[in-house]
Design an enzyme around this catalytic site. Sequence first.
Site, PDB file in Angstrom:
ATOM      1  N   MET A  75      32.287  49.269  48.383  1.00  0.00           N
ATOM      2  CA  MET A  75      33.216  49.007  47.846  1.00  0.00           C
ATOM      3  C   MET A  75      32.379  48.261  46.247  1.00  0.00           C
ATOM      4  SD  MET A  75      32.242  45.646  51.173  1.00  0.00           S
ATOM      5  CE  MET A  75      30.740  46.272  51.241  1.00  0.00           C
ATOM      6  N   ARG A  97      29.687  31.875  52.016  1.00  0.00           N
ATOM      7  CA  ARG A  97      28.596  32.316  51.576  1.00  0.00           C
ATOM      8  C   ARG A  97      28.001  31.312  49.889  1.00  0.00           C
ATOM      9  NH1 ARG A  97      31.498  36.409  53.002  1.00  0.00           N
ATOM     10  NH2 ARG A  97      30.460  38.638  53.387  1.00  0.00           N
ATOM     11  N   ASP A 116      35.149  41.573  12.336  1.00  0.00           N
ATOM     12  CA  ASP A 116      34.503  42.018  12.857  1.00  0.00           C
ATOM     13  C   ASP A 116      33.335  42.811  12.027  1.00  0.00           C
ATOM     14  OD1 ASP A 116      31.987  41.514  14.789  1.00  0.00           O
ATOM     15  OD2 ASP A 116      31.862  43.528  15.325  1.00  0.00           O
TER      16      ASP A 116
END
EC number: 4.1.99.22
Length: 662
Positions: A275, A345, A632
């Site tokens: 998974m 969960r 940047d």
Amino acid sequence: MTPGASSRPVCSRSRLWAAALLGSGFMAAQPLSRMLRWLLRSSARSCSSGAPVTQPRPGESARAASEELSRRRQFLREHAAPFSAFLTDSFGRQHSYLRISLTEKCNLRCQYCMPEEGVPLTPKANLLTTEEILTLARLFVKEGIDKIRLTGGEPLIRPDVVDIVAQLQRLEGLRTIGVTTNGINLARLLPQLRKAGLSAINISLDTLVPAKFEFIVRRKGFHKVMEGIHKAIELGYNPVKVNCVVMRGLNEDELLDFAALTEGLPLDVRFIEYMPFDGNKWNFKKMVSYKEMLDTIRQQWPELEKLPEEESSTAKAFKIPGFQGQISFITSMSEHFCGTCNRLRITADGNLKVCLFGNSEVSLRDHLRAGASEQELLRIIGAAVGRKKRQHAGMFSISQMKNRPMILIELFLMFHDSPPANPSIASWDPLHVQDLRPRMSFSSQMVTLWKGCRVPQALLLAQQWLGSGCFQRHYTSRADSDANSKCLSPGSWAPAAPSGPQLTSEQLTHVDSEGRAAMVDVGRKPDTERVAVASAVVCLGPVAFKLVQQNQLKKGDALVVAQLAGIQAAKVTSQLIPLCHHVALSHVQVQLELDSTRHAVRIQASCRARGPTGVEMEALTSAAVAALTLYDMCKAVSRDIVLEEIKLISKTGGQRGDFHRA
């Protein structure tokens, strides 16, 4: 007592207790639904204990006594109160199974579970304390949870794990306490855990070859895991579940060896499809499907028998006739079992996840520490469970989703799932009590806000790409002797001329009829050749422009880095823009040209693909990220840098016709 019977059935005794409690007025102080649920669990626990429940009358067969017991249990089921509304989702799934992560730490580095370099851990102060774990466990069990599994990280490295199990064992209504472990510390701790009340064990083991074990988990310990498995069998656990993640090119050649273990041992070897989680470099080619695994085993044992499945089971179970144990397949990717999912969960940092593959979470820890009452916590839990989707996104979409590494099962809290915790939490009511649905979705609130404030559409589009995640940065260097002009790709800069129909739509395609964000369904659209070109201009100012022109920036060659960033951004656009489809690009080209008259760099990004949807977002993202990269690279020299004219130049292909900007 009935003549001829040495004792009354346990289930019947529960009914007598109920009658006595009703007569004593005890029920007035307890909710009727909770009391009936307790009685049902009590009878189920007693009746499945393995001890004889009734003594049949002389001449009465054991089968008749069993049928009587079944009738009594059926009566209780039919007259039991509805399952907790807070733990029932909008599709009627009743969540009676809770997995609690005790820690994010682990003493192994399994390749499918976490990145090789490990993961950044949550500060200890932000993890659930033992008391908070038990408080949440009590709340969930009171509402109907009857099975809790302790997970991690590796739960057995938590110093107070034995005490946590002992405390959970005292919760009335909790029937099963399980643990999922890598087995390294199991043999040492299992006698204490069994005495404390541990009733089920899952042990992770992906190979039976010691050297391969070290390669997969990046640590030693194979013999400790095997010792733990045999200790569990010795202490009477039956079955001992062994979890094996099957990965092509790594351990799929051991399927038959694992299955052979069940011949003489009471094991349930569970083969798990590989998974995707952050950091495990998931690749569809590595996944061995359930059907392929089953076919391999059937070639060796054609008499393999399918076993009945429990309604909420995640595993498809099989048994080889004559073998003591069994094998199972967990088909999370190829054949999901979302329709009967009953699992919730809680992560180690206190977030509730209603789906393993979902990235939406709500922080129970924050609300708990803010002083939320039990009823407020239940409403928050109920809102999260109520938003659970019918099924996960499918294996190809999951592999593109941002989710926690398996070791953490964590991601940023979604705004609409977790309002900021504060002392005035009692005033926050996320749902109608009648139907347990949110009053207004986040998307609806934003639509209302935008309409009321008349936010310019250009600003909203800018927020889409400026608010995206970061790209992968590459550094390189390149010298160029041409001082007047510098172009990294062949071809001249030619503005497109208007041509072809310019169809427009009065309805936004990414909004449904109720004003909520929605992904466009392109499943029925034909595949056509799609090309899009976008541009951007970065005005650097004379100082920064000269350094870029002469390739004298300390960070390196700004144009090369920006070009690479633009190409990379085009390839990951669907991960940056929420409602974009994933497009398999056949070509990306990023051109950068110096404009000395404006002290600027002009960027043009071109993307090509064949498919049912266009690539203009890929081209725009490419140009925008290339422009941001230039900023940047040059910001240490000058902050007076302006990004201008990020726009679509042209697009071809698709039902709406071609577009060419003048």
